[in-house]
Design an enzyme around this catalytic site. Structure first.
Site, PDB file in Angstrom:
ATOM      1  N   HIS A 120      34.628  35.613  36.056  1.00 59.66           N
ATOM      2  CA  HIS A 120      33.655  34.713  36.572  1.00 59.66           C
ATOM      3  C   HIS A 120      32.521  35.093  37.371  1.00 59.66           C
ATOM      4  CE1 HIS A 120      32.728  30.570  38.013  1.00 59.66           C
ATOM      5  NE2 HIS A 120      33.407  30.152  37.044  1.00 59.66           N
ATOM      6  N   PHE A 121      31.646  35.834  36.824  1.00 59.92           N
ATOM      7  CA  PHE A 121      31.394  36.091  35.663  1.00 59.92           C
ATOM      8  C   PHE A 121      31.298  37.812  35.579  1.00 59.92           C
ATOM      9  CE2 PHE A 121      30.039  31.762  35.725  1.00 59.92           C
ATOM     10  CZ  PHE A 121      30.722  31.211  34.709  1.00 59.92           C
TER      11      PHE A 121
END
Length: 151
Positions: A51-52
């Site tokens: 994420h991410f």
């Protein structure tokens, strides 16, 4: 006037149902029906890998979780019941949240300064509102966080 109660990371870990790697409160202080606490995003949190990738952003859902955990500190160590009882850590559960807004992306190195206020606590439901600031800038807000609990 209520006494100020302060808790270190070690003290919080000793009574919270959430534990590493899913505990997002590093210190806390309670005064009356309000609790303040903080968490510094380290960058090695397990969920940041996805994420991410190459752009780690602290998830809004985890910010909401951090506010809920701070509310649990109030239920467990605040003066919520006239008889002096506190909530049992095996009997506290998140039930809902309303009016949640995120206003800022939070990244590794940011220190989340959180505040949660009790709106109404009447066994078996506690209703809270909470906010998160980073460097004085509002990052997130929850109008209503509901937890169910027992003693």
């Amino acid at each position: 006037m209520c006494n100020l109660k302060k808790f270190t990371k070690e003290e919080i870990e000793s009574f919270m149902p959430q534990q590493h790697p899913y505990l997002f409160v590093e210190d806390a202080e309670i005064e009356g029906g309000e609790v303040r606490g903080s968490y510094t995003i380290k960058g090695d949190e397990f969920f940041l890998k996805g994420h991410f990738p190459n752009n780690p952003i602290f998830p809004a859902s985890v910010m909401l979780e951090a506010l809920g955990q701070l509310a649990i500190v109030l239920l467990m160590r605040g003066e919520i019941d006239p008889s002096g009882k506190n909530a049992n850590k095996e009997r506290i559960f998140f039930t809902s949240a309303d009016g949640v807004r995120c206003m800022r992306i939070c990244k590794p190195g940011d220190r989340l300064e959180m505040k949660v206020s009790a709106k109404r606590i009447r066994h078996p439901i506690g209703i809270f509102e909470g906010s998160i600031f980073v460097n004085g800038e509002k990052a997130a807000y929850a109008e209503k966080i509901s937890l169910t609990f027992d003693f």
